[in-house]
Design a protein around this motif. Sequence first.
Motif, PDB file in Angstrom:
ATOM      1  N   GLN A  14      67.779  -7.197 -61.729  1.00  0.00           N
ATOM      2  CA  GLN A  14      67.302  -6.772 -60.404  1.00  0.00           C
ATOM      3  C   GLN A  14      66.384  -5.558 -60.529  1.00  0.00           C
ATOM      4  N   ARG A  22      64.151 -20.597 -60.730  1.00  0.00           N
ATOM      5  CA  ARG A  22      65.447 -20.620 -60.042  1.00  0.00           C
ATOM      6  C   ARG A  22      66.185 -19.293 -60.221  1.00  0.00           C
ATOM      7  N   THR A  71      64.658 -16.758 -57.999  1.00  0.00           N
ATOM      8  CA  THR A  71      65.108 -16.964 -56.616  1.00  0.00           C
ATOM      9  C   THR A  71      66.461 -16.294 -56.396  1.00  0.00           C
ATOM     10  N   GLU A  72      67.362 -16.430 -57.360  1.00  0.00           N
ATOM     11  CA  GLU A  72      68.677 -15.804 -57.244  1.00  0.00           C
ATOM     12  C   GLU A  72      68.559 -14.279 -57.204  1.00  0.00           C
ATOM     13  N   ASP A  76      67.144 -13.369 -53.842  1.00  0.00           N
ATOM     14  CA  ASP A  76      68.181 -13.542 -52.810  1.00  0.00           C
ATOM     15  C   ASP A  76      69.122 -12.339 -52.779  1.00  0.00           C
ATOM     16  N   ASP A  77      69.584 -11.919 -53.957  1.00  0.00           N
ATOM     17  CA  ASP A  77      70.499 -10.775 -54.037  1.00  0.00           C
ATOM     18  C   ASP A  77      69.832  -9.498 -53.534  1.00  0.00           C
ATOM     19  N   GLN A 119      67.295  -9.279 -51.484  1.00  0.00           N
ATOM     20  CA  GLN A 119      67.031  -9.395 -50.053  1.00  0.00           C
ATOM     21  C   GLN A 119      68.310  -9.133 -49.259  1.00  0.00           C
ATOM     22  N   THR A 120      69.429  -9.649 -49.738  1.00  0.00           N
ATOM     23  CA  THR A 120      70.707  -9.407 -49.072  1.00  0.00           C
ATOM     24  C   THR A 120      71.004  -7.910 -48.998  1.00  0.00           C
ATOM     25  N   GLU A 136      61.913  -8.124 -49.182  1.00  0.00           N
ATOM     26  CA  GLU A 136      61.820  -9.075 -48.070  1.00  0.00           C
ATOM     27  C   GLU A 136      60.850 -10.170 -48.445  1.00  0.00           C
ATOM     28  N   ARG A 137      61.080 -11.324 -47.851  1.00  0.00           N
ATOM     29  CA  ARG A 137      60.150 -12.442 -48.015  1.00  0.00           C
ATOM     30  C   ARG A 137      59.221 -12.433 -46.811  1.00  0.00           C
TER      31      ARG A 137
END
Length: 142
Positions: A41, A68, A71-72, A75-76, A78-79, A84-85
Motif C-alpha cells: 500500500q 487484480r 485492484t485489491e 480497494d483497501d 479507498q476503504t 479515490e477512484r
Amino acid sequence: MTDSTADGDDDSLAEAFWAVAGRLRRQARESLEPWDVTPSQSRALGVLARHGELRPGTLAEHLRIAPRSATEVVDDLQTRGLVERRPDPADRRATLVALTEDGDRVIEAIRTARRAEADRFFGHLDDADRAQLARILRTLRG
C-alpha cells in the motif's frame, strides 16, 4: 586465491547482503505501523504521489504486480480514505486512481519517517562509504 575461498567469500557477501535486506524490510514494516499501511500500500501511495492520478492498470505496471492485485491494494486504500477512484475524462469507460488529501498527508508522513529511519540505519557510515554504497547499489539494481 582458491575457488573454495572465492566461493566462501561469495557466500559471506550474499549472507551479509540478505541479512541487511531483511533488517531493512523489518524496519520498513515497523515504520509503517503508525499508519496501518502495508508495504504494498505504501508503494502504491508513493507511485501516485510521484505520477499523479493513474489508471489501475498503469499503477499495476509501476508496482510490477498483477492488475487484480493492484485492484485489491486500491480497494483497501479507498476503504481507508487514502485514494479515490474518478472517471477518466479522456475515456468515460476508464477509471483513474488519485490520492485524497488524507493520502497526501499519510505518504508525506511515511516519507519523513523513512528518511529518519534511513539516516539512523546508515548514520554510522561516513560520506565516502555512503557514496560508494549508493554507487554499488545503483550498479546492482541495473
